[in-house]
Each structure stands twice: as structure tokens, then as C-alpha cells.
Design a protein around this motif. Structure first.
Motif, PDB file in Angstrom:
ATOM      1  N   ILE A 230      26.046   7.283  -9.342  1.00  0.00           N
ATOM      2  CA  ILE A 230      26.615   8.592  -9.679  1.00  0.00           C
ATOM      3  C   ILE A 230      26.262   9.615  -8.603  1.00  0.00           C
ATOM      4  O   ILE A 230      27.123  10.376  -8.142  1.00  0.00           O
ATOM      5  CB  ILE A 230      26.098   9.064 -11.060  1.00  0.00           C
ATOM      6  N   PHE A 231      25.004   9.616  -8.177  1.00  0.00           N
ATOM      7  CA  PHE A 231      24.598  10.521  -7.104  1.00  0.00           C
ATOM      8  C   PHE A 231      25.321  10.185  -5.803  1.00  0.00           C
ATOM      9  O   PHE A 231      25.699  11.068  -5.039  1.00  0.00           O
ATOM     10  CB  PHE A 231      23.080  10.457  -6.891  1.00  0.00           C
TER      11      PHE A 231
ATOM     12  N   ALA B 273      28.332   8.908  -5.533  1.00  0.00           N
ATOM     13  CA  ALA B 273      29.699   9.405  -5.656  1.00  0.00           C
ATOM     14  C   ALA B 273      29.755  10.916  -5.478  1.00  0.00           C
ATOM     15  O   ALA B 273      30.676  11.454  -4.846  1.00  0.00           O
ATOM     16  CB  ALA B 273      30.277   9.016  -7.021  1.00  0.00           C
ATOM     17  N   LEU B 274      28.762  11.628  -6.024  1.00  0.00           N
ATOM     18  CA  LEU B 274      28.714  13.085  -5.886  1.00  0.00           C
ATOM     19  C   LEU B 274      28.513  13.490  -4.426  1.00  0.00           C
ATOM     20  O   LEU B 274      29.157  14.439  -3.940  1.00  0.00           O
ATOM     21  CB  LEU B 274      27.594  13.661  -6.758  1.00  0.00           C
ATOM     22  N   ILE B 275      27.621  12.777  -3.725  1.00  0.00           N
ATOM     23  CA  ILE B 275      27.391  13.080  -2.312  1.00  0.00           C
ATOM     24  C   ILE B 275      28.651  12.805  -1.500  1.00  0.00           C
ATOM     25  O   ILE B 275      29.037  13.603  -0.634  1.00  0.00           O
ATOM     26  CB  ILE B 275      26.205  12.249  -1.764  1.00  0.00           C
ATOM     27  N   SER B 276      29.314  11.680  -1.792  1.00  0.00           N
ATOM     28  CA  SER B 276      30.554  11.343  -1.085  1.00  0.00           C
ATOM     29  C   SER B 276      31.631  12.390  -1.351  1.00  0.00           C
ATOM     30  O   SER B 276      32.381  12.775  -0.445  1.00  0.00           O
ATOM     31  CB  SER B 276      31.055   9.961  -1.524  1.00  0.00           C
ATOM     32  N   ALA B 277      31.720  12.839  -2.595  1.00  0.00           N
ATOM     33  CA  ALA B 277      32.701  13.868  -2.944  1.00  0.00           C
ATOM     34  C   ALA B 277      32.425  15.166  -2.195  1.00  0.00           C
ATOM     35  O   ALA B 277      33.336  15.832  -1.704  1.00  0.00           O
ATOM     36  CB  ALA B 277      32.685  14.115  -4.450  1.00  0.00           C
ATOM     37  N   PHE B 278      31.140  15.519  -2.090  1.00  0.00           N
ATOM     38  CA  PHE B 278      30.742  16.732  -1.364  1.00  0.00           C
ATOM     39  C   PHE B 278      31.125  16.629   0.110  1.00  0.00           C
ATOM     40  O   PHE B 278      31.472  17.632   0.744  1.00  0.00           O
ATOM     41  CB  PHE B 278      29.235  16.941  -1.506  1.00  0.00           C
ATOM     42  N   LEU B 279      31.070  15.410   0.651  1.00  0.00           N
ATOM     43  CA  LEU B 279      31.408  15.186   2.059  1.00  0.00           C
ATOM     44  C   LEU B 279      32.910  14.995   2.278  1.00  0.00           C
ATOM     45  O   LEU B 279      33.342  14.749   3.399  1.00  0.00           O
ATOM     46  CB  LEU B 279      30.647  13.967   2.588  1.00  0.00           C
TER      47      LEU B 279
ATOM     48  N   VAL C 179      31.193   6.307 -15.162  1.00  0.00           N
ATOM     49  CA  VAL C 179      30.640   6.716 -16.456  1.00  0.00           C
ATOM     50  C   VAL C 179      30.556   5.522 -17.409  1.00  0.00           C
ATOM     51  O   VAL C 179      29.549   5.316 -18.093  1.00  0.00           O
ATOM     52  CB  VAL C 179      31.497   7.840 -17.074  1.00  0.00           C
ATOM     53  N   LEU C 180      31.622   4.700 -17.449  1.00  0.00           N
ATOM     54  CA  LEU C 180      31.626   3.523 -18.309  1.00  0.00           C
ATOM     55  C   LEU C 180      30.488   2.569 -17.944  1.00  0.00           C
ATOM     56  O   LEU C 180      29.771   2.069 -18.813  1.00  0.00           O
ATOM     57  CB  LEU C 180      32.965   2.783 -18.187  1.00  0.00           C
ATOM     58  N   ALA C 181      30.338   2.305 -16.649  1.00  0.00           N
ATOM     59  CA  ALA C 181      29.303   1.375 -16.200  1.00  0.00           C
ATOM     60  C   ALA C 181      27.910   1.894 -16.546  1.00  0.00           C
ATOM     61  O   ALA C 181      27.040   1.126 -16.969  1.00  0.00           O
ATOM     62  CB  ALA C 181      29.422   1.148 -14.697  1.00  0.00           C
ATOM     63  N   PHE C 182      27.699   3.197 -16.388  1.00  0.00           N
ATOM     64  CA  PHE C 182      26.394   3.772 -16.714  1.00  0.00           C
ATOM     65  C   PHE C 182      26.107   3.658 -18.210  1.00  0.00           C
ATOM     66  O   PHE C 182      24.990   3.300 -18.618  1.00  0.00           O
ATOM     67  CB  PHE C 182      26.325   5.236 -16.287  1.00  0.00           C
ATOM     68  N   LEU C 183      27.112   3.922 -19.035  1.00  0.00           N
ATOM     69  CA  LEU C 183      26.938   3.795 -20.479  1.00  0.00           C
ATOM     70  C   LEU C 183      26.646   2.338 -20.855  1.00  0.00           C
ATOM     71  O   LEU C 183      25.846   2.065 -21.755  1.00  0.00           O
ATOM     72  CB  LEU C 183      28.186   4.289 -21.214  1.00  0.00           C
TER      73      LEU C 183
ATOM     74  N   VAL D  12      31.079   4.043   0.082  1.00  0.00           N
ATOM     75  CA  VAL D  12      29.899   4.306  -0.742  1.00  0.00           C
ATOM     76  C   VAL D  12      30.185   4.153  -2.231  1.00  0.00           C
ATOM     77  O   VAL D  12      29.493   3.415  -2.942  1.00  0.00           O
ATOM     78  CB  VAL D  12      29.348   5.721  -0.462  1.00  0.00           C
ATOM     79  N   THR D  13      31.214   4.837  -2.747  1.00  0.00           N
ATOM     80  CA  THR D  13      31.463   4.838  -4.190  1.00  0.00           C
ATOM     81  C   THR D  13      31.814   3.459  -4.712  1.00  0.00           C
ATOM     82  O   THR D  13      31.237   2.981  -5.689  1.00  0.00           O
ATOM     83  CB  THR D  13      32.594   5.826  -4.534  1.00  0.00           C
ATOM     84  N   LYS D  14      32.764   2.781  -4.068  1.00  0.00           N
ATOM     85  CA  LYS D  14      33.196   1.464  -4.540  1.00  0.00           C
ATOM     86  C   LYS D  14      32.102   0.416  -4.370  1.00  0.00           C
ATOM     87  O   LYS D  14      32.020  -0.534  -5.150  1.00  0.00           O
ATOM     88  CB  LYS D  14      34.460   1.029  -3.802  1.00  0.00           C
TER      89      LYS D  14
END
Length: 299
Positions: free
Chosen positions: A114-115, A117-123, A136-140, A252-254
Motif C-alpha cells: 500500500i505504501f 502504491a502511494l509512493i508510486s502515485a505521488f511520483l 485493499v482486497l489482498a490486505f483484507l 512497483v505496484t504490480k
């Protein structure tokens, strides 16, 4: 200055296989590490195995006749990613685990994608809606697997300090994954991982030195050394290289989304090695994790 690392065009599944390989060895690494830690201090365990892991990777570079030396300008870069990806990540994980429950540690550490993905989104590399829903599904699913109940909250409370340290470790791993990618594209995953581990392990060793000096090395049995060596070669050296190679191809995200599968592999490994059982809640959680991974991967 070494030659730039050229990413060869490969089958679409190449990156997935690399990351799945890393996730597999990391999952199997949990019960093996648990056994090895019965013979040595956690910080001593981490520092020594990463020193050996770095040595293994330098030997691989030497046998493959690949560049080994770094430039003065690169030293600071590798020291930084070693500090973040090895020292802070491993230190935060080890001390956090000693202060909070193991189950909560696993859940909190699973926030790393999650972090990432957030860093990648920020970049500027923003995941689509499928990516976010999949994360979110995977984390749950991970939370359900570790909670091990469909009706009751069983995750231990632990301590706030321990929780914060594990979250710091999760953030450190996400940052390492993002900032090491340009270096890996330039130098290759083996080279970058070797130097990052060397610098990170050197810093860890400085903190672990008191424990290293009092460690009763003579009383560690052969099977304990074998477990320690397996975690160094597979859990550290090859696991890191495969993960970095996969991230290089997938992004990064995938790539990080596969990290949610690590607790699943760990539980299955514990069933085989430690004769533990699997519950309905863990089966349901595993299915949710797989759906989340597939959804994020399709984004």
C-alpha cells in the motif's frame, strides 16, 4: 563505471515468476528462521546472514565476470538504500516483533504494498481503480488469514511502540523498492542487491556487535547452522535479487502486490515443517488474497 543493465524483452510472465519465486522463498523462510532464532539473538541473526548473503552475491558476480566495483559517486547511493532496505527494514522488523504480537507484525508488515502504491502515485505512476481495489482486497485477505477467525478478532494487542516500528519497517521496504529501481535498471539486480546488503549489513553489525561478542557460537548445532545458511542464501540473497528483477519488469505496484501472498506461503510451509493446521478462515482469506492479486495484476 560498469555497463548499463539492459532489460531484455521477455515473456509477460517473466516478472511474475521472479516475484513469485521471491515470495515463495520468503514464505518458507518464516518457519526456518523461527528455528534458527532459537540459537541466536535476532539482531545477530539478521546482521550475520545479510553479510553472508552479500558475499554470495559478490561471488556470483565474480563467476559471471560482471562488474563489481562502484564509483565514489555511487557509494553514497548504495549506502543509502542499504540503510533503508536492510538496516531500517530488518531492524524495525526484529525489534517490532519483540515488542508486539507476531500476528499483528505480519498484518502491519503487509501494508508495504500500500505504501509502495502511494509512493508510486505521488511520483506520477498512479494505479487504476482495479489496482487500488486489488490492494485493499489482498490486505483484507492477509488480515483474515492471520486473524484466523471469521467471527472473532484474535490478533494480539501488542504495544504501540512495537506497532510503530513494524510500520516504519513496512515504509522502509516500500521506499527501498521504489528508489532502488533506477539503480537496478542501470546496474542490474545482483549488483545493486549485493552492495545494498553489504552496506546495510555493515551498519546492522555495528548495532549487533555486543550480541555477536557474547553469542555462544560453539553450541549451535549443525542443523541450526544449516537453517541459518538457508535463510542467508535463499531468504536474503536470492529472494532479494528475484524480487528486484520482478519489480524491474512489472513496476512497483504490480510487483509488490504479490507480497500479500507471503503469509499464505508461510502458513503452508508451517503446516509441512511444523505440523500446523489450516482453518476455514485462512482458506477464505487466501482466496481473497488471490482475487486481489489477480485484480491488481490486471490493472
Amino acid at each position: 563505471m560498469g555497463r548499463g543493465w539492459q532489460v531484455r524483452k521477455s515473456k509477460p510472465s517473466a516478472g511474475d515468476l521472479y516475484v513469485l519465486g521471491a515470495v515463495t522463498v520468503w514464505g518458507v523462510n518464516f518457519p526456518i528462521s523461527k528455528f534458527a532464532l532459537s540459537f541466536m539473538d535476532p539482531l545477530v541473526f539478521s546482521a550475520t546472514r545479510y553479510l553472508i548473503a552479500a558475499l554470495v552475491l559478490f561471488v556470483i558476480l565474480w563467476f559471471r565476470h560482471m562488474p563489481i566495483a562502484v564509483t565514489r559517486r555511487e557509494i553514497a547511493q548504495y549506502a543509502l538504500i542499504g540503510l533503508i532496505g536492510i538496516t531500517i527494514f530488518q531492524g524495525g522488523w526484529a525489534y517490532g516483533l519483540s515488542l508486539t504480537s507476531a500476528s499483528k507484525t505480519a498484518v502491519l508488515l503487509s501494508t508495504s504494498p500500500i505504501f509502495g502504491a502511494l509512493i508510486s502515485a505521488f511520483l506520477g505512476n498512479r494505479p487504476g481503480w482495479k489496482g487500488w481495489v486489488g490492494i485493499v482486497l489482498a490486505f483484507l485477505g492477509v488480515a483474515l488469514v492471520i486473524n484466523n477467525s471469521l467471527t472473532t478478532l484474535t490478533i494480539g494487542a501488542g504495544s504501540i511502540v512495537g506497532d510503530v516500528m513494524v510500520i516504519i519497517a513496512a515504509i522502509a521496504w516500500a521506499v527501498y523498492t521504489v528508489i532502488s529501481r533506477p539503480l537496478i535498471m542501470k546496474r542490474g539486480p545482483i549488483f545493486v542487491t549485493a552492495w545494498a546488503m553489504l552496506f546495510g549489513a555493515a551498519i546492522l553489525t555495528a548495532f549487533a556487535l555486543p550480541g555477536i561478542l557474547v553469542q555462544d557460537w560453539a553450541h549451535i548445532p549443525a542443523i541450526g547452522w544449516a537453517a541459518w545458511l538457508a535463510t542467508a542464501v535463499f531468504g536474503a540473497a536470492l529472494g532479494f535479487v528475484w524480487f528486484c528483477a520482478g519489480i524491474l519488469r512489472l513496476g512497483v505496484t504490480k510487483g509488490m502486490i504479490y507480497g500479500f501472498l507471503t503469509p499464505v506461503v508461510a502458513i503452508l510451509s508451517a503446516m509441512l515443517m511444523l505440523d500446523e493446521s489450516i482453518s476455514l478462515a485462512q482458506i477464505v482469506g487466501t482466496v481473497i488474497i488471490l482475487l486481489g492479486v489477480l485484480l491488481a495484476r490486471a490493472d
